[in-house]
Write a protein that holds these residues in place. Structure first.
Motif, PDB file in Angstrom:
ATOM      1  N   TYR A 194    -104.964  77.264  36.102  1.00  0.00           N
ATOM      2  CA  TYR A 194    -103.694  76.786  36.648  1.00  0.00           C
ATOM      3  C   TYR A 194    -102.915  76.100  35.533  1.00  0.00           C
ATOM      4  N   SER A 195    -101.600  76.150  35.687  1.00  0.00           N
ATOM      5  CA  SER A 195    -100.718  75.572  34.685  1.00  0.00           C
ATOM      6  C   SER A 195    -100.458  74.099  35.002  1.00  0.00           C
ATOM      7  N   LYS A 196     -99.741  73.440  34.098  1.00  0.00           N
ATOM      8  CA  LYS A 196     -99.385  72.041  34.329  1.00  0.00           C
ATOM      9  C   LYS A 196     -98.478  71.900  35.542  1.00  0.00           C
ATOM     10  N   GLU A 197     -97.588  72.897  35.720  1.00  0.00           N
ATOM     11  CA  GLU A 197     -96.689  72.849  36.869  1.00  0.00           C
ATOM     12  C   GLU A 197     -97.479  72.958  38.172  1.00  0.00           C
ATOM     13  N   GLN A 198     -98.477  73.859  38.198  1.00  0.00           N
ATOM     14  CA  GLN A 198     -99.293  74.007  39.396  1.00  0.00           C
ATOM     15  C   GLN A 198    -100.107  72.752  39.669  1.00  0.00           C
ATOM     16  N   GLN A 247     -99.240  69.701  38.807  1.00  0.00           N
ATOM     17  CA  GLN A 247     -98.312  68.687  39.295  1.00  0.00           C
ATOM     18  C   GLN A 247     -97.960  68.936  40.754  1.00  0.00           C
ATOM     19  N   ALA A 248     -97.771  70.225  41.107  1.00  0.00           N
ATOM     20  CA  ALA A 248     -97.472  70.566  42.504  1.00  0.00           C
ATOM     21  C   ALA A 248     -98.635  70.162  43.408  1.00  0.00           C
ATOM     22  N   GLN A 253    -100.776  67.739  42.798  1.00  0.00           N
ATOM     23  CA  GLN A 253    -100.754  66.277  42.881  1.00  0.00           C
ATOM     24  C   GLN A 253     -99.712  65.797  43.882  1.00  0.00           C
ATOM     25  N   ASP A 254     -98.537  66.444  43.868  1.00  0.00           N
ATOM     26  CA  ASP A 254     -97.480  66.071  44.818  1.00  0.00           C
ATOM     27  C   ASP A 254     -97.925  66.345  46.255  1.00  0.00           C
TER      28      ASP A 254
END
Length: 210
Positions: free
Chosen positions: A110-114, A116-117, A119-120
């Motif tokens: 998974y990427s950093k964006e995934q 972060q999503a 975590q949100d």
């Protein structure tokens, strides 16, 4: 000593490779010191067999220390090369190797964006859980209030049942008759109380006159 933290190797071995090499170095150094003490003691015993020898124990100690310093300098150079080889070829995990506990990251990357999503989403679920927990607490408090009201209502119902039984004993069959009966008796009681108050006042006045 190497300045590379080698964190991945530490994860695998349970200790850092640098710590391992440091302990090996200390063990070799301690053995070297002990060996030189043994050599010194052997030399002193041999000198005891030569009464006319002019070499003193102090000179032996000075020579032993110089020889120990010589050995230590050479040992440090050799150990530095040995440490480099061990850290590169023995205690090093190649970059293309994954530990068993990390293979899940290879199967499910998974990427950093995934991340972060995710975590949100976790944060949102935590807020939702807190809100539901607060609502549940409010519902439990309301339920307790309802139980208290219900208990009071049951007391009132019992009071009316008792009142109805009393009225039936006195020959009144419905609620209106019962209420009229209670009203009539209440007026009678009020009249009796007034008579008692009047008589009490008369008695007080009579006592005062006496």
């Amino acid at each position: 000593m190497s300045v590379n933290p080698m964190a991945y190797e530490a994860q695998f071995f349970g200790f850092t490779p640098q710590t391992c090499m440091l302990r090996v170095y200390i063990a070799f150094q301690d053995y070297l010191f002990e060996m030189m003490l043994v050599v010194e003691s052997v030399i002193l015993k041999k000198l005891d067999g030569f009464p006319d020898c002019k070499i003193s124990p102090f000179q032996i100690r000075k020579s032993t220390e110089k020889f120990l310093l010589f050995l230590k300098e050479h040992f440090d150079k050799l150990f530095s090369k040995m440490e480099e080889v061990l850290l590169q070829l023995v205690l090093n995990i190649p970059k293309n190797v994954l530990l068993p506990e990390d293979k899940v990251h290879e199967e499910y990357p998974y990427s950093k964006e995934q991340f972060q999503a995710l975590q949100d989403e976790i944060h949102q679920l935590q807020q939702q859980y807190r809100a539901e927990a607060s609502a549940g607490q409010a519902l439990r408090a309301e339920l307790e209030e309802q139980k208290a009201v219900r208990a009071e209502l049951e007391k009132i119902v019992q009071w009316f049942d008792g009142l109805d039984n009393i009225c039936r004993e006195h020959g009144t069959g419905n609620f209106k008759e019962s209420f009229a009966f209670l009203t009539q008796n209440s007026k009678k009681l009020q009249g009796v109380l007034k008579d008692i108050e009047k008589k009490s006042k008369k008695i007080k006045k009579h006592d005062q006159l006496l």
